[in-house]
Design a protein around this motif. Structure first.
Motif, mmCIF file in Angstrom:
data_model
loop_
_atom_site.group_PDB
_atom_site.id
_atom_site.type_symbol
_atom_site.label_atom_id
_atom_site.label_comp_id
_atom_site.label_asym_id
_atom_site.label_seq_id
_atom_site.Cartn_x
_atom_site.Cartn_y
_atom_site.Cartn_z
ATOM 1 N N GLY A 140 0.812 -1.211 0.000
ATOM 2 C CA GLY A 140 0.000 0.000 0.000
ATOM 3 C C GLY A 140 0.843 1.258 0.000
ATOM 4 N N ILE A 141 0.265 2.335 0.478
ATOM 5 C CA ILE A 141 0.928 3.634 0.579
ATOM 6 C C ILE A 141 1.314 3.848 2.039
ATOM 7 N N ASP A 142 2.563 3.594 2.357
ATOM 8 C CA ASP A 142 3.025 3.675 3.752
ATOM 9 C C ASP A 142 2.126 2.860 4.667
ATOM 10 N N GLY A 143 1.781 1.663 4.199
ATOM 11 C CA GLY A 143 0.974 0.759 5.000
ATOM 12 C C GLY A 143 -0.518 0.963 4.890
ATOM 13 N N ARG A 144 -0.957 1.988 4.189
ATOM 14 C CA ARG A 144 -2.400 2.229 4.031
ATOM 15 C C ARG A 144 -2.865 1.690 2.684
ATOM 16 N N PRO A 145 -4.010 1.007 2.628
ATOM 17 C CA PRO A 145 -4.489 0.470 1.356
ATOM 18 C C PRO A 145 -4.967 1.585 0.423
ATOM 19 N N LEU A 146 -4.775 1.358 -0.853
ATOM 20 C CA LEU A 146 -5.263 2.269 -1.887
ATOM 21 C C LEU A 146 -6.567 1.723 -2.424
ATOM 22 N N GLU A 147 -7.549 2.593 -2.611
ATOM 23 C CA GLU A 147 -8.847 2.174 -3.141
ATOM 24 C C GLU A 147 -9.311 3.147 -4.212
ATOM 25 N N LEU A 148 -10.157 2.636 -5.113
ATOM 26 C CA LEU A 148 -10.793 3.460 -6.125
ATOM 27 C C LEU A 148 -12.249 3.714 -5.747
ATOM 28 N N ALA A 149 -12.681 4.951 -5.908
ATOM 29 C CA ALA A 149 -14.096 5.294 -5.841
ATOM 30 C C ALA A 149 -14.541 5.527 -7.277
ATOM 31 N N ILE A 150 -15.224 4.545 -7.867
ATOM 32 C CA ILE A 150 -15.499 4.521 -9.310
ATOM 33 C C ILE A 150 -16.816 5.228 -9.603
ATOM 34 N N ARG A 151 -16.782 6.092 -10.612
ATOM 35 C CA ARG A 151 -17.988 6.770 -11.065
ATOM 36 C C ARG A 151 -18.099 6.647 -12.579
ATOM 37 N N ASP A 152 -19.272 6.210 -13.023
ATOM 38 C CA ASP A 152 -19.566 6.049 -14.446
ATOM 39 C C ASP A 152 -19.978 7.398 -15.029
ATOM 40 N N THR A 153 -19.218 7.887 -16.015
ATOM 41 C CA THR A 153 -19.568 9.178 -16.636
ATOM 42 C C THR A 153 -20.556 9.026 -17.771
#
Length: 380
Positions: A64-77
């Protein structure tokens, strides 16, 4: 651990990735804008999202990023500018560190303007319209090449192939009008002639008649996908008067697999722009294999653009944290090995955003004897 998230932010004290490494603390979210429903180009959106998601998994598998997980908040355009603007507003309110993605240029332009107004970093993955913002901004950067760069390379390909009488089948839009201007200026300055065919009034059969009347040797599709692009191609292919004409699609419509399945190989031998190197790096080759497994078919260049987007943002987050202002200030200090080469951002002449100048660019087509294989016709 889920690499994507469409809900309100939650607190997660720790999670374990598929590789067994542990990430701790609340997730860092990146907003992802992708066209996943009509009238958006859904296949392009799927490839873009596949690249984004694969890169997020790779980041999390590496701790991850310095131990923090990375996540996506997905939006359909859904290829709608107003939907994209509303999504940027929502994502900003959810506290994302940055926004990424988008394929359609007019949609990306609306998203970029809103991100700039909100002082929210936006890394545009795939849209090429030169005027992504009206004024210079520190908040927006782009991986895809500017339209003027790629389409001039395409015009050089036409000239090198001996084409001097070029017809453009075009629909009205900011994107197609920009492309028409680039091609006209570049070709006519070098001895070519350009005739514009207005697809608001012409049928595919009318296009064939116009091509004969103007003695055009090349027809470029500056129109929507799948229609009227497919109908124009099929009509021209059936017309014996046009057996020798070259069909082109600089915007890249034939990149995607559905073109390989058009009846009678109609989707083959159509030259288009593709933003890949002639040979992938070891990283690119590994990502290509992973994307192929994920998509169930060969990945397009758009999927690589998605992966590189997250690779850049993850590097920036590791170096500068999640503060939006610090992220925006660091665009000119980026130096990341992506799937298609080393990525750096600069101020390209005439471009108001931070720009990777330039991704590798090819003109390719599908081999008529093997439609799943691409032939490199020109590089720039």
């Amino acid at each position: 651990m889920n690499a994507t998230e469409d809900l309100e932010p939650t607190q997660e004290p720790a999670d374990v990735t598929d590789s067994g490494r542990t990430t701790a603390g609340s997730p860092i979210r990146i907003g992802a804008l992708v066209p996943l429903s009509p009238p958006g180009w859904v296949e392009a959106g799927q490839h873009l999202l596949a690249g984004l998601e694969l890169a997020v998994r790779d980041v999390n598998d590496d701790g991850g990023i310095d131990g923090r997980p990375l996540e996506l908040a997905i939006r359909d355009t859904a290829a709608d500018p107003q939907t994209a603007v509303a999504a940027v507003d929502e994502l900003a309110g959810l506290g994302v560190a940055a926004v990424a993605g988008e394929y359609h240029s007019v949609v990306a332009r609306a998203a970029a303007a809103r991100a700039d107004a909100l002082e929210l970093p936006f890394l545009c993955s795939s849209a090429v319209l030169d005027a992504l913002t009206d004024q210079p901004t520190e908040w927006v950067a782009r991986l895809a090449p500017a339209q003027s760069h790629g389409w001039r390379i395409y015009a050089d390909f036409l000239l090198a192939a001996g084409h001097r009488r070029i017809a453009l089948a075009a629909q009205p839009s900011v994107y197609w009008a920009s492309g028409t201007g680039i091609l006209r200026d570049h070709l006519t300055a070098r001895g070519g002639t350009v005739v514009e065919l207005d697809m608001r009034t012409l049928t595919p059969k009318d296009v064939c008649d116009e091509l004969v009347d103007h003695r055009a040797t090349a027809l470029l599709l500056l129109v929507g996908h799948p229609e009227p692009a497919v109908s124009i191609v099929e009509s021209v292919r059936r017309d014996r008067r046009l057996a020798e004409i070259t069909i082109g699609a600089p915007a890249g419509q034939p990149e995607f697999a559905e073109w390989a399945s058009l009846p009678g190989n109609a989707g083959a031998s159509i030259a288009f722009l593709r933003y890949l190197p002639e040979r992938l790096s070891p990283l690119g080759a590994r990502v290509e294999a992973d994307l192929r497994r994920q998509l169930g078919r060969a990945p397009s260049f758009v999927a690589f653009e998605g992966y590189d987007t997250i690779a850049v943002l993850a590097d920036m987050l590791r170096s500068h944290g999640t503060d939006r202002a610090r992220i925006a200030e660091s665009w000119p200090r980026v130096a990341v090995e992506g799937t298609r080469g080393r990525i750096r951002f600069s101020r390209a002449p005439g471009i108001n955003v931070w720009q990777w100048a330039w991704p590798p660019t090819q003109v390719v087509d599908r081999d008529p004897t093997e439609p799943d294989r691409f032939r490199i016709l020109h590089t720039g």
